[in-house]
Design an enzyme around this catalytic site. Structure first.
Site, PDB file in Angstrom:
ATOM      1  N   ASP A   1     -14.295  -6.542   3.000  1.00 45.34           N
ATOM      2  CA  ASP A   1     -13.966  -7.683   3.868  1.00 45.34           C
ATOM      3  C   ASP A   1     -14.168  -7.385   5.351  1.00 45.34           C
ATOM      4  OD1 ASP A   1     -11.779  -6.021   4.038  1.00 45.34           O
ATOM      5  OD2 ASP A   1     -10.288  -7.542   3.520  1.00 45.34           O
ATOM      6  N   ARG A   2     -14.393  -6.109   5.701  1.00 48.40           N
ATOM      7  CA  ARG A   2     -14.637  -5.796   7.116  1.00 48.40           C
ATOM      8  C   ARG A   2     -16.116  -5.557   7.370  1.00 48.40           C
ATOM      9  NH1 ARG A   2     -10.002  -1.902   9.564  1.00 48.40           N
ATOM     10  NH2 ARG A   2      -8.217  -2.953   8.606  1.00 48.40           N
TER      11      ARG A   2
ATOM     12  N   LYS B   1      -2.360  -6.614  -3.979  1.00 49.14           N
ATOM     13  CA  LYS B   1      -1.894  -7.816  -3.277  1.00 49.14           C
ATOM     14  C   LYS B   1      -2.166  -9.061  -4.103  1.00 49.14           C
ATOM     15  CE  LYS B   1      -5.805  -8.962  -0.330  1.00 49.14           C
ATOM     16  NZ  LYS B   1      -6.234  -9.441   0.966  1.00 49.14           N
TER      17      LYS B   1
ATOM     18  N   ARG C   1       0.843  -1.197   0.000  1.00 52.74           N
ATOM     19  CA  ARG C   1       0.000   0.000   0.000  1.00 52.74           C
ATOM     20  C   ARG C   1       0.871   1.237   0.000  1.00 52.74           C
ATOM     21  NH1 ARG C   1      -4.958  -1.704   4.073  1.00 52.74           N
ATOM     22  NH2 ARG C   1      -5.173  -3.757   3.117  1.00 52.74           N
TER      23      ARG C   1
ATOM     24  N   SER D   1     -10.127  -5.762  14.248  1.00 52.23           N
ATOM     25  CA  SER D   1     -10.246  -4.653  13.304  1.00 52.23           C
ATOM     26  C   SER D   1     -11.479  -4.784  12.429  1.00 52.23           C
ATOM     27  CB  SER D   1      -8.987  -4.595  12.443  1.00 52.23           C
ATOM     28  OG  SER D   1      -8.764  -5.865  11.843  1.00 52.23           O
TER      29      SER D   1
ATOM     30  N   SER E   1      -8.011  -1.207   0.768  1.00 50.54           N
ATOM     31  CA  SER E   1      -8.985  -1.592   1.779  1.00 50.54           C
ATOM     32  C   SER E   1      -9.603  -0.420   2.538  1.00 50.54           C
ATOM     33  CB  SER E   1      -8.321  -2.582   2.721  1.00 50.54           C
ATOM     34  OG  SER E   1      -9.280  -3.136   3.569  1.00 50.54           O
ATOM     35  N   HIS E   2      -9.333  -0.336   3.839  1.00 52.05           N
ATOM     36  CA  HIS E   2      -9.963   0.694   4.655  1.00 52.05           C
ATOM     37  C   HIS E   2      -9.292   2.056   4.504  1.00 52.05           C
ATOM     38  CE1 HIS E   2      -6.599  -0.904   6.899  1.00 52.05           C
ATOM     39  NE2 HIS E   2      -6.557   0.234   7.565  1.00 52.05           N
TER      40      HIS E   2
ATOM     41  N   ASP F   1     -12.968  -2.609   0.495  1.00 56.60           N
ATOM     42  CA  ASP F   1     -12.946  -3.801  -0.350  1.00 56.60           C
ATOM     43  C   ASP F   1     -13.928  -4.870   0.138  1.00 56.60           C
ATOM     44  OD1 ASP F   1     -11.364  -4.188   1.923  1.00 56.60           O
ATOM     45  OD2 ASP F   1     -10.102  -5.673   0.938  1.00 56.60           O
TER      46      ASP F   1
ATOM     47  N   ASP G   1     -16.145  -2.149   4.632  1.00 54.42           N
ATOM     48  CA  ASP G   1     -15.043  -1.259   4.263  1.00 54.42           C
ATOM     49  C   ASP G   1     -14.822  -1.189   2.756  1.00 54.42           C
ATOM     50  OD1 ASP G   1     -13.963  -3.797   3.909  1.00 54.42           O
ATOM     51  OD2 ASP G   1     -11.942  -3.145   4.448  1.00 54.42           O
TER      52      ASP G   1
ATOM     53  N   GLU H   1     -10.794 -10.860  13.628  1.00 53.70           N
ATOM     54  CA  GLU H   1      -9.825  -9.875  14.092  1.00 53.70           C
ATOM     55  C   GLU H   1     -10.564  -8.707  14.716  1.00 53.70           C
ATOM     56  OE1 GLU H   1      -5.991  -9.481  11.820  1.00 53.70           O
ATOM     57  OE2 GLU H   1      -7.447  -9.444  10.203  1.00 53.70           O
TER      58      GLU H   1
ATOM     59  N   LYS I   1     -11.402 -12.426   5.091  1.00 52.82           N
ATOM     60  CA  LYS I   1     -12.508 -12.012   5.934  1.00 52.82           C
ATOM     61  C   LYS I   1     -13.628 -11.520   5.023  1.00 52.82           C
ATOM     62  CE  LYS I   1     -10.167  -7.636   7.098  1.00 52.82           C
ATOM     63  NZ  LYS I   1      -8.761  -7.703   6.670  1.00 52.82           N
TER      64      LYS I   1
ATOM     65  N   THR J   1      -1.472 -10.687  13.545  1.00 47.97           N
ATOM     66  CA  THR J   1      -2.430  -9.836  12.824  1.00 47.97           C
ATOM     67  C   THR J   1      -2.340 -10.044  11.316  1.00 47.97           C
ATOM     68  OG1 THR J   1      -2.370  -8.178  14.547  1.00 47.97           O
ATOM     69  CG2 THR J   1      -3.002  -7.419  12.365  1.00 47.97           C
TER      70      THR J   1
HETATM   71  C1  VG1 Z   1      -4.916  -3.747   9.786  1.00 48.10           C
HETATM   72  C2  VG1 Z   1      -5.655  -4.522  10.860  1.00 48.10           C
HETATM   73  C3  VG1 Z   1      -5.585  -6.001  10.581  1.00 48.10           C
HETATM   74  C4  VG1 Z   1      -6.123  -6.286   9.187  1.00 48.10           C
HETATM   75  C5  VG1 Z   1      -5.378  -5.451   8.170  1.00 48.10           C
HETATM   76  C6  VG1 Z   1      -5.952  -5.580   6.780  1.00 48.10           C
HETATM   77  O1  VG1 Z   1      -3.555  -4.088   9.806  1.00 48.10           O
HETATM   78  O2  VG1 Z   1      -5.123  -4.228  12.129  1.00 48.10           O
HETATM   79  O3  VG1 Z   1      -6.306  -6.688  11.566  1.00 48.10           O
HETATM   80  O4  VG1 Z   1      -5.984  -7.644   8.865  1.00 48.10           O
HETATM   81  O5  VG1 Z   1      -5.466  -4.071   8.524  1.00 48.10           O
HETATM   82  O6  VG1 Z   1      -7.309  -5.264   6.764  1.00 48.10           O
HETATM   83  P1  VG1 Z   1      -2.433  -3.163  10.521  1.00 48.10           P
HETATM   84  O7  VG1 Z   1      -1.129  -3.822  10.221  1.00 48.10           O
HETATM   85  O8  VG1 Z   1      -2.595  -1.805   9.939  1.00 48.10           O
HETATM   86  O9  VG1 Z   1      -2.781  -3.158  11.971  1.00 48.10           O
HETATM   87  V1  VG1 Z   1      -7.977  -4.607   5.386  1.00 48.10           V
HETATM   88  O10 VG1 Z   1      -9.620  -4.725   5.553  1.00 48.10           O
HETATM   89  O11 VG1 Z   1      -7.357  -3.024   5.473  1.00 48.10           O
HETATM   90  O12 VG1 Z   1      -7.281  -5.401   4.156  1.00 48.10           O
HETATM   91 CO    CO Z   2     -10.570  -4.517   3.847  1.00 48.53          CO
END
Ligand code: VG1
Ligand code: CO
Length: 543
Positions: free
Chosen positions: A281-282, A126, A22, A365, A113-114, A279, A277, A363, A376, A344
């Site tokens: 998955d959340r 990815k 990213r 998150s 993603s988010h 993409d 979120d 998770e 997810k 994580t």
């Molecule tokens: C974050 C979250 C983690 C999740 C990852 C990808 O990672 O804490 O739980 O799997 O995002 O989610 P980090 O390293 O920033 O804590 V997603 O939905 O952004 O692909």
């Molecule tokens: Co996501």
């Protein structure tokens, strides 16, 4: 159409993080940046000659252009077929499902993603392996090593492929199959859940709002919730994917989806609300007057999953990431099934799911999922909740309170300190690590530290080892704090501090989480000398 071999040089910093690479969109749009990384993926997986891949993204700014580049590179590298969603859109769980369903050699997901999207915001890429899951560390390491030695990449000189029309076309020797991004996923959901029961729930007057946050799940949610399940039109909010997600952070938490939280806390609240979120998955789960923490949601789903047809046989085991609260562990104990604690990131669940050791994973998150895919899955979690509510005919708050009474409540919160100076954040972590042995026995904010350790993981299936996955502080009364640096941010460092405290007494289970955790929060801030290191005393985000 001819294949061009373009000379290039390694670009520094193309190291995949928690979930792919990213960077700022402008960085990805820079000369050779995307091309280098994509060629490194191809090289890292032993080439794509004769292979079939899935390609899709969350529709953020640059999604369409990046898709055309990746297609031309796949064709130039000899790929046989690319399966992509119409408009190059696919939610992450839908991509995972397509990879598995079509038995492809993996897939490329374009998403940050988010993280927010747009020319000034973030983009990401990815690779997912043939099991449908994010590439494990061993694969991302190989890809990274390729980025460090890359000398050229191959790309077809050709015009853009029409990705708006469903059907198959040729790009040089390669077939490009454009599919309805929702169709297969929708069938999978219908096979897992009791759509009849959920339809009956909506028919009885049950109300819901689903905030797609202008991101990829809009079309999925409209098709499934409104068309298949009969939720009234308008149930899905912000349902049209926009390249900049309407200027917001497509992160379903109480900060970025505040409007939805305000709605359920207000006088005109629906029975149930959820958000997903960028993409897809959340997920965030809300009921009238209540926010369900992701850790609690995982525990409630584990305790009740058998009510949905797809899980009627029971769960084989559960898994949670280390910072996720231990609520699900107590459910597993009662069910007599295994509970795993992983680092994580969803990539660590893949082996457990493949081996049939875990059925449900989650998770803190806002990620929950099961063995139906290898990612997810936001909408899946929402549907499982709906299935449970349809069977129980209880409100979310009632269900959650009954769960706490039975299993205890884990007060839980994560504090994020964003865009902290990277060296300062590293120094904070290093200092905590080096002072760890001297802290047990000492008290901070009235809490005695019993142990501090660093979380390392040995995968029980393939024995791979992952070290330095976060620092844990344990307190005498059973509270816990975890510190780690984010692997998805794109500016400086994001320090995440996760705090939890178990309350078994039902009479004390209705406090505000921040208030209940006040002593843990204070203790951690003192222990790590937060203000001295980061010059911050308040987090940017509290979930
Ligand atoms: C974050 C979250 C983690 C999740 C990852 C990808 O990672 O804490 O739980 O799997 O995002 O989610 P980090 O390293 O920033 O804590 V997603 O939905 O952004 O692909
Ligand atoms: Co996501």
């Amino acid at each position: 159409m001819s294949i061009a071999t373009i000379n290039t040089q390694p670009i520094e910093g193309q190291k995949p993080g928690t979930s792919g690479l990213r960077k700022k969109t402008k960085v990805f749009m820079g000369p050779h940046y995307l091309e280098n990384f994509v060629q490194a993926i191809f090289n890292g997986i032993g080439g794509v000659d004769g292979k079939t891949l899935v390609l899709g993204g969350d529709g953020r700014y640059f999604n369409d252009r990046a898709a055309q580049v990746i297609l031309r590179m796949a064709a130039a590298n000899g790929a046989a077929r690319i399966i992509t969603g119409q408009g190059a859109l696919l939610s992450t769980p839908a991509a995972s499902h397509l990879i598995r369903k079509r038995g492809t050699d993996g897939g490329i997901i374009m998403s940050a993603s988010h993280n927010p999207g747009g020319p000034e915001e973030d983009f990401g890429v990815k690779f997912n392996t043939p099991n449908g899951g994010p590439a494990p560390e061993e694969v991302t390491e190989r890809i990274f090593r390729e980025t460090e030695i890359l000398a050229n990449y191959r790309i077809l000189e050709a015009r853009d492929v029409d990705l708006d029309t469903i059907g198959t076309t040729q790009l040089g020797e390669m077939a490009v199959e454009v599919v309805d991004p929702v169709a297969e996923y929708r069938l999978l959901m219908a096979a897992l859940f009791d759509f009849e029961a959920i339809r009956a729930l909506f028919a009885s007057g049950f109300t819901m709002r689903f905030d797609a946050m202008h991101a990829v799940t809009g079309p999925y949610a409209k098709a499934i919730l409104e068309s298949d399940l009969g939720a009234r039109p308008g149930t899905v909010l912000n349902g049209t994917p926009l390249p900049d997600f309407g200027g917001g952070h497509p992160d379903p938490n109480p900060v970025w989806a505040k409007a939805l939280v305000d709605l359920v806390m207000g006088g005109d609240a629906p029975d149930f609300a959820a958000a997903s979120d960028g993409d897809g998955d959340r997920n965030m789960i809300l009921g009238r007057g209540i926010y369900v923490t992701p850790s609690d949601s995982l525990a409630v789903l584990a305790a009740n999953a058998h009510l949905a047809p797809g899980y009627a046989a029971g769960l084989k085991g559960v898994a949670r990431s280390m910072p996720t609260s231990r609520a699900v562990d107590r459910v597993a104990e009662k069910l007599g099934i295994e509970a795993f604690e992983t680092p994580t990131g969803w990539k660590f669940f893949g082996n457990l799911l493949d081996a049939g050791r875990a059925t449900l994973c989650g998770e803190e998150s806002a990620g929950t999922g099961s063995d139906h895919v290898r990612e997810k899955d936001g909408l899946w979690a929402v549907l499982l909740w709906l299935n449970i509510l349809a069977v129980k005919r209880k409100g979310v708050a009632e269900l959650l309170k009954a769960h706490w009474q039975e299993y205890g409540r884990d007060y839980y919160s994560r504090h994020d300190y964003e865009a902290v100076d990277a060296d300062a954040a590293k120094a904070l972590m290093e200092e905590l690590k080096s002072s760890a042995s001297g802290l047990p026995g000492r008290s901070f904010a009235g809490l005695e530290v019993t142990a501090i350790d660093e979380f390392n993981y040995d995968d029980p299936i393939d024995r791979s080892h992952s070290s330095a996955q976060g620092l844990r502080i344990f307190f005498k009364a059973g509270s816990r704090a975890v510190l780690r640096l984010s692997g998805t941010g794109t500016v400086g460092a994001t320090l995440r501090i996760y705090m939890e405290k178990l309350e078994r007494d039902p009479a004390s289970q209705s406090q505000d989480a921040q208030a209940a955790l006040a002593d843990v929060i204070k203790a951690v801030q003192e222990i790590v000398k937060l203000k001295a290191h980061t010059e911050r005393s308040e987090p940017d985000v509290k979930t």
